[in-house]
Design a protein around this motif. Structure first.
Motif, PDB file in Angstrom:
ATOM      1  N   VAL A 139      42.683  42.748 -62.609  1.00 61.66           N
ATOM      2  CA  VAL A 139      41.598  42.690 -62.002  1.00 61.66           C
ATOM      3  C   VAL A 139      40.688  43.396 -63.237  1.00 61.66           C
ATOM      4  N   VAL A 140      40.712  44.354 -64.540  1.00 62.35           N
ATOM      5  CA  VAL A 140      40.415  45.518 -65.590  1.00 62.35           C
ATOM      6  C   VAL A 140      39.788  43.864 -65.348  1.00 62.35           C
ATOM      7  N   GLU A 141      40.437  42.235 -66.358  1.00 60.40           N
ATOM      8  CA  GLU A 141      40.246  41.341 -67.121  1.00 60.40           C
ATOM      9  C   GLU A 141      38.623  40.853 -66.223  1.00 60.40           C
ATOM     10  N   ALA A 142      39.075  40.849 -64.999  1.00 59.68           N
ATOM     11  CA  ALA A 142      38.309  39.989 -64.582  1.00 59.68           C
ATOM     12  C   ALA A 142      36.263  41.045 -64.033  1.00 59.68           C
ATOM     13  N   TRP A 143      37.249  42.090 -64.533  1.00 56.43           N
ATOM     14  CA  TRP A 143      35.630  43.061 -64.286  1.00 56.43           C
ATOM     15  C   TRP A 143      34.825  42.591 -65.633  1.00 56.43           C
ATOM     16  N   LEU A 144      35.894  42.727 -66.643  1.00 59.84           N
ATOM     17  CA  LEU A 144      35.891  42.707 -67.819  1.00 59.84           C
ATOM     18  C   LEU A 144      34.685  41.507 -68.372  1.00 59.84           C
ATOM     19  N   LEU A 145      35.202  40.537 -67.814  1.00 59.43           N
ATOM     20  CA  LEU A 145      34.843  38.882 -67.913  1.00 59.43           C
ATOM     21  C   LEU A 145      33.253  39.241 -67.234  1.00 59.43           C
ATOM     22  N   LEU A 146      33.115  39.410 -65.935  1.00 60.47           N
ATOM     23  CA  LEU A 146      31.789  39.254 -65.805  1.00 60.47           C
ATOM     24  C   LEU A 146      30.832  39.983 -66.357  1.00 60.47           C
ATOM     25  N   VAL A 147      31.332  41.477 -66.212  1.00 58.41           N
ATOM     26  CA  VAL A 147      30.384  42.205 -67.114  1.00 58.41           C
ATOM     27  C   VAL A 147      29.653  41.447 -68.183  1.00 58.41           C
ATOM     28  N   ALA A 148      30.671  41.107 -69.168  1.00 58.38           N
ATOM     29  CA  ALA A 148      30.584  40.534 -70.695  1.00 58.38           C
ATOM     30  C   ALA A 148      29.675  39.476 -70.514  1.00 58.38           C
ATOM     31  N   TRP A 149      29.717  38.707 -69.499  1.00 56.89           N
ATOM     32  CA  TRP A 149      28.800  37.302 -69.217  1.00 56.89           C
ATOM     33  C   TRP A 149      27.551  37.677 -68.941  1.00 56.89           C
ATOM     34  N   VAL A 150      27.875  38.616 -67.755  1.00 55.33           N
ATOM     35  CA  VAL A 150      26.328  39.284 -67.789  1.00 55.33           C
ATOM     36  C   VAL A 150      25.768  39.858 -69.094  1.00 55.33           C
ATOM     37  N   LEU A 151      26.342  40.766 -69.739  1.00 55.55           N
ATOM     38  CA  LEU A 151      25.620  41.254 -70.505  1.00 55.55           C
ATOM     39  C   LEU A 151      25.149  40.206 -72.081  1.00 55.55           C
ATOM     40  N   ALA A 152      26.209  39.237 -71.947  1.00 54.38           N
ATOM     41  CA  ALA A 152      26.122  38.586 -72.939  1.00 54.38           C
ATOM     42  C   ALA A 152      24.423  37.405 -72.641  1.00 54.38           C
ATOM     43  N   VAL A 153      24.645  37.371 -71.613  1.00 50.67           N
ATOM     44  CA  VAL A 153      23.781  36.195 -71.013  1.00 50.67           C
ATOM     45  C   VAL A 153      22.499  36.854 -70.920  1.00 50.67           C
ATOM     46  N   ALA A 154      22.144  38.130 -70.578  1.00 49.35           N
ATOM     47  CA  ALA A 154      21.032  39.262 -70.238  1.00 49.35           C
ATOM     48  C   ALA A 154      20.575  39.481 -71.286  1.00 49.35           C
TER      49      ALA A 154
END
Length: 190
Positions: free
Chosen positions: A23-38
Motif C-alpha cells: 500500500v505504501v508503494e502504491a501511494w508512493l508511485l501515485l504521488v511520485a508520478w503526480v509530482l513528476a508531471v506537475a
C-alpha cells in the motif's frame, strides 16, 4: 481490458496477500508520478519564464551606439558568419555627450577611423550585443526543457530509491516468514 486494469490496481484492492509495504508503494508511485508531471511542467515553465525575462531585460538595457575604431583589431579571434572579429579599441560618445574609449570585438578588416556599431548599457559601459529574439526563444526553450527533465529525474529517482528500500524490507520479512515456516516442518530450504 478489465482484467488488465485489475492487474495494475492490485495494490489498491483488499487482498490477503497485500502487505502494508504494498500500500505504501502504491501511494508512493501515485504521488511520485503526480509530482513528476506537475513539478516538471511547473519547473520548466518557471525556468523558461525567468530566462526570458532576464534576456529581455538585458536586451532592453543594451543600446547600439556608433563608434570609431582608434586602434586596429588583433587577428585570430572569432570567425562568425559576417567575417573575422578581433579585439579593437573604439571611441564613442554616450547620450549625455561624454566621450568613452574601450576595447570590444570589431571586424579585423576595420582600420583606424572606420565607423562601427557597439552596444552599451545604461551606464555607458561596453556590453556584448544582445541575443536576437530567435536566440532568446531557443535558449529559454532549452532551459525550460532542462529544468523540467531534471525535476522529473529527481522525483522518479527518489521514488526508485524509496521502492528499493521497500523491496529490501519485504525481502527481510519474507526471510523471517520462511524461517518460521521451515522450522515446524523440520528442515531448512537454504
Amino acid at each position: 481490458m478489465a482484467r488488465r486494469a485489475g492487474v495494475w490496481l492490485w495494490r489498491w484492492r483488499r487482498n490477503p496477500l497485500r502487505r502494508t509495504s504494498d500500500v505504501v508503494e502504491a501511494w508512493l508511485l501515485l504521488v511520485a508520478w503526480v509530482l513528476a508531471v506537475a513539478g516538471g511542467v511547473l519547473a520548466g515553465v518557471l525556468t523558461a519564464g525567468a530566462m526570458h525575462q532576464a534576456a529581455e531585460r538585458v536586451r532592453a538595457e543594451s543600446h547600439p551606439v556608433p563608434a570609431v575604431v582608434t586602434q586596429e583589431a588583433t587577428r585570430g579571434a572569432v570567425r562568425p558568419v559576417g567575417g573575422a572579429l578581433g579585439w579593437g579599441t573604439v571611441r564613442w560618445t554616450d547620450a549625455n555627450g561624454s566621450a568613452h574609449t574601450g576595447r570590444t570585438r570589431v571586424p579585423v578588416s576595420a582600420t583606424p577611423g572606420a565607423r562601427v556599431t557597439v552596444w552599451t548599457n545604461g551606464q555607458g559601459t561596453l556590453v556584448p550585443s544582445p541575443a536576437s529574439p530567435a536566440d532568446i526563444a531557443f535558449q529559454t526553450t532549452l532551459g525550460g526543457l532542462w529544468a523540467g527533465s531534471t525535476t522529473v529525474g529527481v522525483v522518479i529517482g527518489g521514488a526508485k530509491l524509496a521502492r528499493t528500500r521497500l523491496d529490501r524490507r519485504r525481502f527481510a520479512q519474507w526471510d523471517e516468514e520462511w524461517a518460521r515456516v521451515d522450522t515446524p516442518w523440520g528442515w531448512k530450504t537454504g
